[in-house]
Scaffold this active site. Structure first.
Site, short mmCIF file in Angstrom:
data_model
loop_
_atom_site.label_atom_id
_atom_site.label_comp_id
_atom_site.label_asym_id
_atom_site.label_seq_id
_atom_site.Cartn_x
_atom_site.Cartn_y
_atom_site.Cartn_z
N VAL A 1 18.14 -37.73 23.81
CA VAL A 1 17.18 -38.12 22.77
C VAL A 1 16.11 -39.05 23.33
CG1 VAL A 1 16.92 -39.41 20.62
CG2 VAL A 1 18.76 -37.75 20.87
N THR B 1 25.64 -43.45 20.38
CA THR B 1 26.50 -44.05 19.34
C THR B 1 27.70 -43.11 19.18
OG1 THR B 1 25.11 -42.91 17.69
CG2 THR B 1 24.68 -45.25 18.06
N THR C 1 21.46 -42.40 16.00
CA THR C 1 22.04 -42.16 14.68
C THR C 1 23.03 -43.28 14.36
OG1 THR C 1 21.79 -39.82 15.08
CG2 THR C 1 23.30 -40.46 13.30
N LEU D 1 16.27 -33.66 16.63
CA LEU D 1 15.98 -32.81 17.79
C LEU D 1 17.17 -31.93 18.14
CD1 LEU D 1 14.43 -35.60 20.10
CD2 LEU D 1 13.25 -34.14 18.43
N GLU E 1 19.09 -29.86 20.73
CA GLU E 1 19.09 -29.69 22.17
C GLU E 1 18.71 -28.23 22.48
OE1 GLU E 1 22.67 -31.19 24.08
OE2 GLU E 1 22.56 -32.97 22.83
N ASN F 1 22.50 -33.70 8.79
CA ASN F 1 23.43 -33.06 9.72
C ASN F 1 24.69 -32.56 9.01
OD1 ASN F 1 21.86 -33.07 11.95
ND2 ASN F 1 22.97 -34.64 13.07
N LEU G 1 22.95 -20.08 9.33
CA LEU G 1 23.94 -19.20 8.70
C LEU G 1 24.50 -18.22 9.73
CD1 LEU G 1 22.30 -18.40 5.24
CD2 LEU G 1 24.23 -19.93 5.71
N CYS H 1 26.27 -34.07 18.05
CA CYS H 1 25.86 -34.63 16.76
C CYS H 1 26.72 -34.22 15.57
CB CYS H 1 24.40 -34.30 16.49
SG CYS H 1 23.32 -35.27 17.55
C1 UDX Z 1 21.48 -39.89 21.13
C2 UDX Z 1 21.64 -40.98 20.10
O1 UDX Z 1 21.56 -42.19 20.64
C3 UDX Z 1 22.77 -40.72 19.22
O2 UDX Z 1 22.94 -41.74 18.30
C4 UDX Z 1 22.36 -39.48 18.51
O3 UDX Z 1 23.18 -39.17 17.46
C5 UDX Z 1 22.33 -38.36 19.50
O4 UDX Z 1 21.44 -38.64 20.47
P1 UDX Z 1 22.13 -39.02 23.43
O5 UDX Z 1 20.71 -39.20 23.85
O6 UDX Z 1 22.66 -37.66 23.27
O7 UDX Z 1 22.38 -39.84 22.08
O8 UDX Z 1 23.11 -39.92 24.27
P2 UDX Z 1 23.36 -39.98 25.82
O9 UDX Z 1 22.89 -38.73 26.46
O10 UDX Z 1 24.75 -40.45 25.95
O11 UDX Z 1 22.34 -41.12 26.28
C6 UDX Z 1 22.43 -42.46 26.01
C7 UDX Z 1 21.79 -43.21 27.17
O12 UDX Z 1 21.73 -44.59 26.86
C8 UDX Z 1 22.54 -43.08 28.49
O13 UDX Z 1 21.66 -42.69 29.51
C9 UDX Z 1 23.08 -44.49 28.75
O14 UDX Z 1 23.18 -44.81 30.11
C10 UDX Z 1 22.05 -45.33 28.03
N1 UDX Z 1 22.52 -46.66 27.64
C11 UDX Z 1 23.71 -46.82 27.06
C12 UDX Z 1 21.71 -47.76 27.89
O15 UDX Z 1 20.62 -47.63 28.45
N2 UDX Z 1 22.12 -49.00 27.50
C13 UDX Z 1 23.34 -49.21 26.93
O16 UDX Z 1 23.69 -50.34 26.61
C14 UDX Z 1 24.17 -48.08 26.71
C1 UDX Z 2 21.68 -31.07 15.77
C2 UDX Z 2 20.63 -31.04 14.66
O1 UDX Z 2 20.30 -29.66 14.36
C3 UDX Z 2 19.39 -31.82 15.06
O2 UDX Z 2 18.48 -31.86 13.99
C4 UDX Z 2 19.75 -33.24 15.52
O3 UDX Z 2 20.10 -34.04 14.42
C5 UDX Z 2 20.86 -33.22 16.55
O4 UDX Z 2 21.97 -32.42 16.09
P1 UDX Z 2 22.11 -29.84 18.10
O5 UDX Z 2 23.51 -30.31 17.90
O6 UDX Z 2 21.41 -30.16 19.37
O7 UDX Z 2 21.16 -30.40 16.91
O8 UDX Z 2 22.05 -28.24 17.93
P2 UDX Z 2 22.14 -27.25 16.70
O9 UDX Z 2 21.19 -26.15 16.96
O10 UDX Z 2 22.03 -27.95 15.41
O11 UDX Z 2 23.62 -26.65 16.85
C6 UDX Z 2 24.78 -27.43 16.64
C7 UDX Z 2 26.02 -26.56 16.65
O12 UDX Z 2 26.03 -25.69 15.52
C8 UDX Z 2 26.14 -25.64 17.87
O13 UDX Z 2 27.49 -25.61 18.31
C9 UDX Z 2 25.73 -24.28 17.36
O14 UDX Z 2 26.33 -23.21 18.05
C10 UDX Z 2 26.26 -24.36 15.93
N1 UDX Z 2 25.54 -23.45 15.01
C11 UDX Z 2 24.22 -23.64 14.73
C12 UDX Z 2 26.24 -22.40 14.39
O15 UDX Z 2 27.44 -22.24 14.62
N2 UDX Z 2 25.57 -21.59 13.52
C13 UDX Z 2 24.24 -21.76 13.23
O16 UDX Z 2 23.72 -20.97 12.42
C14 UDX Z 2 23.54 -22.83 13.86
#
Ligand code: UDX
Ligand code: UDX
Length: 450
Positions: free
Chosen positions: A11, A86, A122, A153, A155, A211, A253, A263
């Protein structure tokens, strides 16, 4: 505008890079020094389509910087974003706020005057307030306003979701905060993308509710898929048929082996915990969590049944390991449920994933990793499609037939059609469609829009 983004994960890195693309001066900070060094030397620690080129362009043009030094990075920031993880606390099911609190304290100790801090991570309802109080207590000589700006977002499509979102949500409580956030997102409002202003608690809950609602759609269609299977309906037609109703909508769906990722599983659990804390249970979300857990746990059984009830000594080829296509993220992927169960039942797993194998090797050490799609299926007793990467959508079935020992396909993403597969002589199993259970097989007809 000067921006600091703390946390360079999926993110933070996308958000920081996209803000630089808007023309702002951005510094991305992380406690993980190796990650920062990778970024400083032109590498990208995650796979997200289009991100590498955007990082390159913005660093070359001098707008995007990476640093492990929080203190100097935040010194002249108009906005400081918190995008640290988180994750679920395994003991409580709640969101672990340790990292975000630590980052807030670090900021508070090192700023003067008035500082806007924006939470992108989040976080449960009330966290913005908690962080604001924590920062004020840490440094009584400065003033802080915490703004909630949740991310939406996906992924694999994160840049598109950032640049063309359905909406931007901002939770804040002063006009000045609203003004600075309006300025920040002006490149999007110029494109008529709505920025929705609300309170901090509402913004925080919007993220969880969104979500949880999307997770509910998936869990719902998956249960209807199970029903379709036994009553002779086709879940692809059901999804299309209900999705044409604008009140329902066609998205999210697609039947699947269960939702995964960083997430939906985490956020549904955290929402349930928040609701418990407020003594206002979310029973629907609770049912969704349980239905999805059951589904993921049941997928290995389906494969075993398709293999005749026993996989001992059998070689199973698995295509796709990540929780969805176009990412290298393995967090809560269904492969982490399916593969260990198959291994326990005595199967030997061969797998291929375009981007997830490096991470998968750490989590699934007994799997044999193939270097190509077709090598993976060499001599296999069954082929399982677990993630719907594009390159699995156009397989050369003549080659597949030569490679496989038995013509058995288990497609847990429904990317092929049962009749076409049967015509080519494959025993084909998919989700929620007639033909999955031979004892209940009925005539399959495809829904047609005329
Ligand atoms: C994010 C959000 O933060 C999470 O709440 C949301 O629901 C999903 O996306 P994400 O970017 O997927 O999480 O997390 P991650 O890929 O684990 O990255 C977090 C980064 O923060 C890591 O690179 C970690 O090294 C860094 N970090 C962690 C810091 O820079 N400072 C800290 O104290 C802890
Ligand atoms: C999700 C949210 O969509 C995004 O807005 C943000 O809050 C982060 O979390 P992400 O988890 O990256 O994004 O991907 P997403 O495309 O939402 O898929 C999540 C999971 O649901 C995957 O395992 C995917 O395979 C599944 N999925 C998605 C289904 O099984 N059916 C669907 O129709 C869509």
């Amino acid at each position: 505008m000067n921006i600091t983004v703390i946390g360079t994960g999926y993110v933070g890195l996308v958000s920081g890079t996209c803000f630089a693309e808007f023309g702002y001066r951005v510094t991305c900070v992380d406690v993980d020094i190796a990650k920062i060094e990778t970024l400083q030397t032109g590498g990208v620690p995650i796979y997200e389509p289009g991100l590498d080129l955007m990082i390159k362009r913005n660093t070359q043009e001098g707008r995007l910087h990476f640093s492990a030094d929080l203190v100097s990075s935040i010194a002249h920031s108009d906005l400081i974003f918190l995008a640290v993880g988180t994750p679920t606390d395994p003991q409580t099911g709640k969101a672990n706020l340790t990292y975000i609190k630590q980052a807030a304290v670090d900021i508070a100790q090192n700023v003067k005057g008035h500082q806007y801090v924006v939470i992108k991570s989040t976080v449960p309802v009330g966290t913005a307030k908690t962080i604001e109080v924590l920062m004020a207590q840490t440094n009584p000589h400065a003033t802080f306003e915490v703004i909630s700006n949740p991310e939406f977002l996906r992924e694999g499509a994160a840049i598109e979701d950032f640049m063309r979102p359905d909406r931007v949500v901002v939770g804040c409580h002063t006009t000045k905060a609203k003004t600075i956030m309006g300025k920040l997102y002006r490149p999007l409002t110029l494109l008529n993308i709505p920025v929705f202003y609300t309170s901090n608690p509402s913004a925080e809950l919007i993220k969880y509710a969104a979500n949880a609602f999307l997770a509910t759609k998936i869990a719902f269609i998956n249960e209807i898929g199970d029903l379709s299977e036994v009553c002779g309906a086709d879940i692809q037609d059901i999804a299309q048929g209900i999705g044409m109703d604008h009140r329902i909508g066609p998205k999210f769906l697609q039947t699947s082996p269960g939702y995964g990722g960083s997430c939906f599983p985490k956020d549904t659990l955290a929402l349930r915990e928040t609701a418990e804390d407020f003594n206002s249970p979310v029973t629907i979300v609770d049912a969704v969590i349980k239905a999805n857990d059951r589904r993921k746990a049941h997928m290995a059984d389906r494969i075993i049944q398709a293999c005749g009830g026993d996989v001992k000594g059998k070689r199973i080829a698995i295509l796709g390991l990540t929780f969805k296509p176009n990412t290298d993220d393995m967090r809560d992927s269904v492969s982490l449920d399916v593969i260990p169960t198959l291994e326990k039942a005595g199967a030997k797993i061969h797998a291929y994933d375009p981007k997830g194998m490096e991470e998968a090797q750490k989590l699934l050490p007994h799997v044999s990793y193939a270097s190509s799609v077709y090598e993976c299926m060499d001599g296999a007793d069954a082929l399982v499609i677990l993630t719907e990467w594009n390159i699995f959508r156009g397989l050369d079935w003549n080659v597949v037939k030569q490679k496989l020992k038995a013509s058995l396909i288990i497609d847990l993403r429904n990317i092929y059609h049962p009749q076409e597969m049967a015509d080519m002589g494959f025993a084909y199993h998919s989700l929620g469609r007639p033909g999955v259970r031979p004892d209940l097989q009925m005539v399959a007809t495809k829904g047609v829009v005329v």
